[in-house]
Design a protein around this motif. Sequence first.
Motif, PDB file in Angstrom:
ATOM      1  N   LYS A 366       0.819  -1.208   0.000  1.00 15.60           N
ATOM      2  CA  LYS A 366       0.000   0.000   0.000  1.00 15.60           C
ATOM      3  C   LYS A 366       0.854   1.259   0.000  1.00 15.60           C
ATOM      4  CE  LYS A 366      -3.993  -2.007   2.249  1.00 15.60           C
ATOM      5  NZ  LYS A 366      -4.680  -2.122   3.521  1.00 15.60           N
ATOM      6  N   LEU A 367       2.039   1.205   0.580  1.00 21.16           N
ATOM      7  CA  LEU A 367       2.930   2.364   0.627  1.00 21.16           C
ATOM      8  C   LEU A 367       3.860   2.290  -0.574  1.00 21.16           C
ATOM      9  CD1 LEU A 367       3.962   2.070   4.373  1.00 21.16           C
ATOM     10  CD2 LEU A 367       2.239   3.606   3.457  1.00 21.16           C
ATOM     11  N   LYS A 368       3.603   3.151  -1.551  1.00 15.88           N
ATOM     12  CA  LYS A 368       4.374   3.001  -2.784  1.00 15.88           C
ATOM     13  C   LYS A 368       5.753   3.633  -2.677  1.00 15.88           C
ATOM     14  CE  LYS A 368       0.428   2.256  -5.580  1.00 15.88           C
ATOM     15  NZ  LYS A 368      -0.819   3.005  -5.715  1.00 15.88           N
ATOM     16  N   ASP A 374      13.281   4.140   5.663  1.00 21.78           N
ATOM     17  CA  ASP A 374      12.001   4.415   6.342  1.00 21.78           C
ATOM     18  C   ASP A 374      11.300   3.112   6.672  1.00 21.78           C
ATOM     19  OD1 ASP A 374      12.475   7.052   6.238  1.00 21.78           O
ATOM     20  OD2 ASP A 374      11.389   7.387   4.342  1.00 21.78           O
ATOM     21  N   TRP A 375      11.324   2.204   5.737  1.00 19.58           N
ATOM     22  CA  TRP A 375      10.647   0.916   5.962  1.00 19.58           C
ATOM     23  C   TRP A 375      11.273   0.182   7.145  1.00 19.58           C
ATOM     24  CZ3 TRP A 375       6.269  -1.160   5.504  1.00 19.58           C
ATOM     25  CH2 TRP A 375       6.114  -2.548   5.654  1.00 19.58           C
ATOM     26  N   GLU A 376      12.591   0.225   7.227  1.00 19.47           N
ATOM     27  CA  GLU A 376      13.285  -0.402   8.359  1.00 19.47           C
ATOM     28  C   GLU A 376      12.804   0.181   9.681  1.00 19.47           C
ATOM     29  OE1 GLU A 376      17.543  -0.325   7.980  1.00 19.47           O
ATOM     30  OE2 GLU A 376      17.416  -1.710   6.268  1.00 19.47           O
ATOM     31  N   GLN A 377      12.592   1.525   9.663  1.00 21.45           N
ATOM     32  CA  GLN A 377      12.089   2.187  10.870  1.00 21.45           C
ATOM     33  C   GLN A 377      10.715   1.635  11.240  1.00 21.45           C
ATOM     34  OE1 GLN A 377      13.238   4.254  13.140  1.00 21.45           O
ATOM     35  NE2 GLN A 377      15.255   4.079  12.178  1.00 21.45           N
ATOM     36  N   VAL A 378       9.876   1.416  10.233  1.00 17.61           N
ATOM     37  CA  VAL A 378       8.519   0.898  10.489  1.00 17.61           C
ATOM     38  C   VAL A 378       8.612  -0.490  11.125  1.00 17.61           C
ATOM     39  CG1 VAL A 378       6.354   0.157   9.431  1.00 17.61           C
ATOM     40  CG2 VAL A 378       7.483   2.243   8.623  1.00 17.61           C
ATOM     41  N   VAL A 379       9.459  -1.357  10.519  1.00 16.79           N
ATOM     42  CA  VAL A 379       9.615  -2.724  11.046  1.00 16.79           C
ATOM     43  C   VAL A 379      10.125  -2.678  12.475  1.00 16.79           C
ATOM     44  CG1 VAL A 379      10.885  -4.893  10.764  1.00 16.79           C
ATOM     45  CG2 VAL A 379      10.007  -3.705   8.753  1.00 16.79           C
ATOM     46  N   TYR A 380      11.108  -1.822  12.689  1.00 16.12           N
ATOM     47  CA  TYR A 380      11.714  -1.705  14.019  1.00 16.12           C
ATOM     48  C   TYR A 380      10.679  -1.280  15.052  1.00 16.12           C
ATOM     49  CZ  TYR A 380      14.705   0.116  17.731  1.00 16.12           C
ATOM     50  OH  TYR A 380      15.271   0.375  18.939  1.00 16.12           O
ATOM     51  N   THR A 381       9.881  -0.294  14.676  1.00 15.95           N
ATOM     52  CA  THR A 381       8.847   0.198  15.605  1.00 15.95           C
ATOM     53  C   THR A 381       7.859  -0.900  15.960  1.00 15.95           C
ATOM     54  OG1 THR A 381       9.039   2.330  14.561  1.00 15.95           O
ATOM     55  CG2 THR A 381       7.134   2.002  15.976  1.00 15.95           C
TER      56      THR A 381
END
Lengths: 429, 291
Positions: A366-368, A374-381
């Motif tokens: 969904k996030l193009k 940034d994606w790594e930050q999302v996974v980490y969070t």
Amino acid sequence: MSIIVVGLNHKSAPVEIREKLAFNANNIPAALSQFLQKYPSSEAVILSTCNRVEMYVSSLEGTLKFEDILAFLSEFHKIEMNYLSTYLYHYIDDRAVNHLFFVAASLDSMVLGESQILSQVKEAYTIASVEEATGKVLNQLFQQSLNAAKLVHTKTSLGKGKVSISSVAVEFAEKIFQDFTGKTVLVVGAGEMCELLIKHLYEEGARTFVVANRTFERAQELANAYQGQAIKYELLGEYLAKADIIISSTSAPHYVIHVDQVKEAIKHRRGNPMFLIDIAVPRDIEPGIANIDNVYLYNIDDLQSVVAQNIDERTREIEKCRSLIEEEVEHFMARLEEMKIEPAITHLRNHFHNIGKEELNRLKPKLKEVGNEDWEQVVYTMERTINKLLHHPAKVAKQEAKNGGGYRYVETIKKLFGIFHHHSNPPHQ
Amino acid sequence: MFKLSHIPFIITIVLYFTSTVWSIGSIVCPHFFNKKVAKWTMMMGFFVHSGFLVFLGLESGNIPITNVYESFISLLWCVLFVYINLDYLYKLPSLDTFLVPLVTALSIWAMTFDGGNLIITVSLQNFWLVAHIIPIFVGYAAFTISFSLSIMYLTQQRQLKLKLFGALFNKLPSLEGIDKLMWKTLSLGFPLLTLGLVFGAFWVRTQNILGDMWYLDYKVILGLATWLTYAALLHMRLVASFHGTKVACMTIAGFCLVLFTFIGTFFMGSKHAFQKTNEPTHIEVLKERMP
């Protein structure tokens, strides 16, 4: 998860039975592997010494019974089961743990507080772990038993003071001589007690032995065994001055070593001390010798009274040891309860992380225009959130488990979060 | 007579005393008294002691032996200095139980010498003085330690004879071990004493410190007697290879002589390098005599 010990010792069974059930280093691996083949989800350690044969078993489901182990032992050694069972004792869970701690600390030994049993327990455990017969539970249990034994030995005087005539005699010799290398030991008489003393002194470094005996052949025999020298009994007097340690245990009805002889000998020794041990009854060495300067004479009563005193002191320590061990058992049982809950907590963690991953997988397409960083930050969070959420319940569950509620908590966790994973790990992981 | 400058040495004594109590206590009642406390209080005492000597030295601009009190505490410092080094080298189990009480007692005794009016009469920047004093002090220190070892030897010997197997019996090393250490300390002390006496003799001959009748000085005579005692002792060991009780007893006698030579001579009125302040000093007398 349960721990069972089945075994016999010098108190429960005579030597005829003990020797039948005894294992040796060669057949323990075979016995362990046979046992594990039969009961794959269990762990086992076999402890076999001259005074005891014991088998420690931990079964993951807790389904294994005393009778199963009894059956295994009787089958392995081909002893009739009913006959065997009359000599066996068995303990379960905390009592089994208590028993092992007692054994390792040498509270169950024939000679209270002897140190050999600790190395025997260590060896039994090593053999089993090399054979991969131990797992989480017995690994912990045996490590803890060694710790408990060490604790008992350092915090009490259980192992202090020698408790045999020969070791007490050697201890006194060590208070006179710094070491035994280069010291001459003169042995008068060649009895069993003499041999025991020679052996002890040899172990401590003495190498020069002179043996005098009425029958020369026997003297030669004993001297040869320790690379010593046999001399004619009549020449005894000539060797006195050379001897640093004199052990006498003849069956002569009169004194064998006299005051004048020693007085003469000590002149030649120029103040070098002389240690005489008289273990004969009637005595071999004239008691007046004790009054000569730099001469130290001990007879069987002197040695025996020290032995008796030391045994007394050890016996007095038992209560202290018992309470120390009780504490250690409690710690171990708490740890065991904690261990019971660990698989459930691991599953709970996996369960949460799987949900997290699923959600992330759903989110990603969904996030193009999201960069790698940034994606790594999302996974980490996400991971951090899950860990934070689970931190407290896991801590509380472990704490509660220590108080014995392990099983109940496992069930609750499973029920609450819908985990239906069967938590049977193979034992050796 | 209490002075502010006493405080460091009083602290030293208190620390040594604590060490004494703990080192004896660790044998009698090991559960309550920790051996480490004994060791660390002794070390702390030694540091304060060292600091105090440095202070005294800086204050007077000399090595701290300007009066009997200072010499005494310098000697005690040497004893501990030698002990700490020997202990590091040879590991002397339980010797502190015998040595530290002795040092404590001597330290208290040393306190009573302060305020005495005996002061040194010669220049302390003198090479001969240093060459005379330092070997003798270290030698005396070694003899003090051998004395403690003798007491230890006789204690252990008595326990073996009387069959008293208490806590002390277990803690003490073997007779042979103590005997060897006694020998080591004696063979350290004797050459140093010899060296110190030889330098002293040179000094007295070249500079005429003690007057023409120097050989009649009590301290000279007793010093020679001490030397002869230890020479006899070493002869017994080396030539006649004597061991055991006799050697221990003679070591004790030797130490008594050391102590008497060091301190006792002052009571006998020896003027060996020290002089009562209200009398003209030797140097002044000598100056007067000079034309």
